[in-house]
Design an enzyme around this catalytic site. Sequence first.
Site, PDB file in Angstrom:
ATOM      1  N   ASP A   1     -29.223 -17.844   5.158  1.00  0.00           N
ATOM      2  CA  ASP A   1     -29.842 -18.106   6.498  1.00  0.00           C
ATOM      3  C   ASP A   1     -28.779 -17.373   7.481  1.00  0.00           C
ATOM      4  OD1 ASP A   1     -31.255 -18.894   8.556  1.00  0.00           O
ATOM      5  OD2 ASP A   1     -31.098 -21.003   8.353  1.00  0.00           O
ATOM      6  N   HIS A   7     -41.782 -15.088   7.556  1.00  0.00           N
ATOM      7  CA  HIS A   7     -41.060 -15.663   8.403  1.00  0.00           C
ATOM      8  C   HIS A   7     -40.351 -14.543   9.668  1.00  0.00           C
ATOM      9  CE1 HIS A   7     -38.593 -18.435  10.756  1.00  0.00           C
ATOM     10  NE2 HIS A   7     -37.474 -18.091  10.114  1.00  0.00           N
TER      11      HIS A   7
HETATM   12  C1  HEM Z   1     -37.861 -24.350   7.958  1.00  0.00           C
HETATM   13  C2  HEM Z   1     -37.089 -23.690   9.060  1.00  0.00           C
HETATM   14  C3  HEM Z   1     -36.453 -22.421   8.831  1.00  0.00           C
HETATM   15  C4  HEM Z   1     -35.781 -21.940   7.802  1.00  0.00           C
HETATM   16  C5  HEM Z   1     -35.751 -22.490   6.410  1.00  0.00           C
HETATM   17  C6  HEM Z   1     -35.408 -20.658   8.271  1.00  0.00           C
HETATM   18  C7  HEM Z   1     -34.842 -19.470   7.453  1.00  0.00           C
HETATM   19  C8  HEM Z   1     -34.551 -18.206   7.847  1.00  0.00           C
HETATM   20  C9  HEM Z   1     -34.072 -17.358   6.515  1.00  0.00           C
HETATM   21  C10 HEM Z   1     -34.002 -17.545   5.397  1.00  0.00           C
HETATM   22  C11 HEM Z   1     -33.786 -16.221   7.523  1.00  0.00           C
HETATM   23  C12 HEM Z   1     -33.553 -14.822   6.900  1.00  0.00           C
HETATM   24  C13 HEM Z   1     -32.215 -14.430   7.033  1.00  0.00           C
HETATM   25  C14 HEM Z   1     -31.587 -14.277   8.318  1.00  0.00           C
HETATM   26  O1  HEM Z   1     -31.704 -13.211   8.979  1.00  0.00           O
HETATM   27  O2  HEM Z   1     -31.056 -15.137   8.791  1.00  0.00           O
HETATM   28  C15 HEM Z   1     -34.289 -16.563   8.679  1.00  0.00           C
HETATM   29  C16 HEM Z   1     -34.279 -15.487  10.018  1.00  0.00           C
HETATM   30  C17 HEM Z   1     -34.750 -15.713  11.087  1.00  0.00           C
HETATM   31  N1  HEM Z   1     -35.060 -16.961  11.798  1.00  0.00           N
HETATM   32 FE1  HEM Z   1     -35.375 -18.555  10.722  1.00  0.00          FE
HETATM   33  N2  HEM Z   1     -35.500 -20.273   9.554  1.00  0.00           N
HETATM   34  C18 HEM Z   1     -36.284 -21.529   9.957  1.00  0.00           C
HETATM   35  C19 HEM Z   1     -36.561 -21.767  11.231  1.00  0.00           C
HETATM   36  C20 HEM Z   1     -36.715 -20.925  12.361  1.00  0.00           C
HETATM   37  C21 HEM Z   1     -37.041 -21.129  13.805  1.00  0.00           C
HETATM   38  C22 HEM Z   1     -37.563 -22.441  14.266  1.00  0.00           C
HETATM   39  C23 HEM Z   1     -36.561 -19.903  14.474  1.00  0.00           C
HETATM   40  C24 HEM Z   1     -36.878 -19.883  16.064  1.00  0.00           C
HETATM   41  C25 HEM Z   1     -37.276 -20.638  16.888  1.00  0.00           C
HETATM   42  C26 HEM Z   1     -36.209 -19.143  13.621  1.00  0.00           C
HETATM   43  C27 HEM Z   1     -35.750 -17.950  13.885  1.00  0.00           C
HETATM   44  C28 HEM Z   1     -34.970 -17.065  13.099  1.00  0.00           C
HETATM   45  C29 HEM Z   1     -34.832 -15.548  13.519  1.00  0.00           C
HETATM   46  C30 HEM Z   1     -34.672 -15.020  14.870  1.00  0.00           C
HETATM   47  C31 HEM Z   1     -34.226 -14.693  12.225  1.00  0.00           C
HETATM   48  C32 HEM Z   1     -33.777 -13.179  12.522  1.00  0.00           C
HETATM   49  C33 HEM Z   1     -35.046 -12.349  12.189  1.00  0.00           C
HETATM   50  C34 HEM Z   1     -34.489 -11.065  12.196  1.00  0.00           C
HETATM   51  O3  HEM Z   1     -34.353 -10.331  13.062  1.00  0.00           O
HETATM   52  O4  HEM Z   1     -34.573 -10.551  10.873  1.00  0.00           O
HETATM   53  N3  HEM Z   1     -36.095 -19.671  12.402  1.00  0.00           N
HETATM   54  N4  HEM Z   1     -34.600 -17.643   9.009  1.00  0.00           N
END
Ligand code: HEM
Length: 301
Positions: free
Chosen positions: A142, A214
């Site tokens: 993450d 996601h």
């Molecule tokens: C259960 C809740 C969540 C989990 C387990 C989760 C996990 C992850 C993972 C594994 C990634 C891919 C790796 C990375 O780029 O960091 C990611 C990307 C991302 N997440 Fe989440 N996330 C969660 C909730 C959220 C929420 C609530 C938001 C926004 C309000 C969010 C916004 C983002 C963004 C902006 C990216 C990067 C996307 C990109 O440009 O590639 N995430 N998240």
Amino acid sequence: MTVPQFGIFAQGTIAHSFVEFDLRPDVDMVAVAGSLRSLRQPAVSAGGVNLVVAFGSALWRALAPEHVPDGLAPFQPVAALGGHRAPASQHDLWLWINGSSRDVVFEHSRAAAAAIAEIAMVSAEQDAFVHRDSRDLTGFIDGTANPQMLDAPTTALVPDGQPGEGGSHLLAMRWIHDLAAFEKLPVAEQERVVGRTKARSVELEGDAKPPTSHIARVEISDEEGNELPIWRRSVPYGTLTEHGLYFVAFSADRPRFDRMLARMFGTDEDGRHDRLMDFSRPVGGAFYFAPSLTLLAELSR
Ligand code: HEM
């Protein structure tokens, strides 16, 4: 020069604590400003411990009406048609204390709560930890697409010249994972849920990345097609019976969060929801404003 709260950007600590407070009845703003003085010292991230202080919309408006950033407002509960829900758990004050070990973080959290005990009482608290190489409990890294450190301030801080300059909008949400359900999926299917590979966090390309993954849901851009990132600092938490992600992210403006949440919950115009939400559900959400250190110092004088 406006100096931000350094703790927003400080990296490398493994023990985290998030504490939310509500103001005691009939507390006046002079008393609130006064008690900020005692928090000010740790707020400069000293002694290997970082402290970030943030305020709910109502408290911040009362405390510093001239420094309210555009769009600051409490978290509104979401109840999407597909049955996905996000309850609000808005409080007045939010502290994030992190350091190299649990004992030090505990001591600092106690000291911080004691420092403001006259004006506010603890309403919610959550311990959290860094899991392996910054992996969520699902096993996926993450933070991969987080901006580089040099770009982090532009991503996270209200620009100079705007009300609240050097401060940051922040979203805090506690998610509970259903790891048993997620782990029943073959790894290739888990990767389609997230949009990245599990071992190395490589982005899936083209048709391999489903529109409901996601990262496909949370990648947003402006009218010129420039990506609009947020600065994510989420950490896993939990026990054997209840665990998940304490999501924390900072942004220069509020609409980025609103757009991402709408695209995750399926309340956006295309009506699709983020498949990750079939395996994790939020049980609390709140918006806060983390003002600049410069402004915090002025207020507490
Ligand atoms: C259960 C809740 C969540 C989990 C387990 C989760 C996990 C992850 C993972 C594994 C990634 C891919 C790796 C990375 O780029 O960091 C990611 C990307 C991302 N997440 Fe989440 N996330 C969660 C909730 C959220 C929420 C609530 C938001 C926004 C309000 C969010 C916004 C983002 C963004 C902006 C990216 C990067 C996307 C990109 O440009 O590639 N995430 N998240």
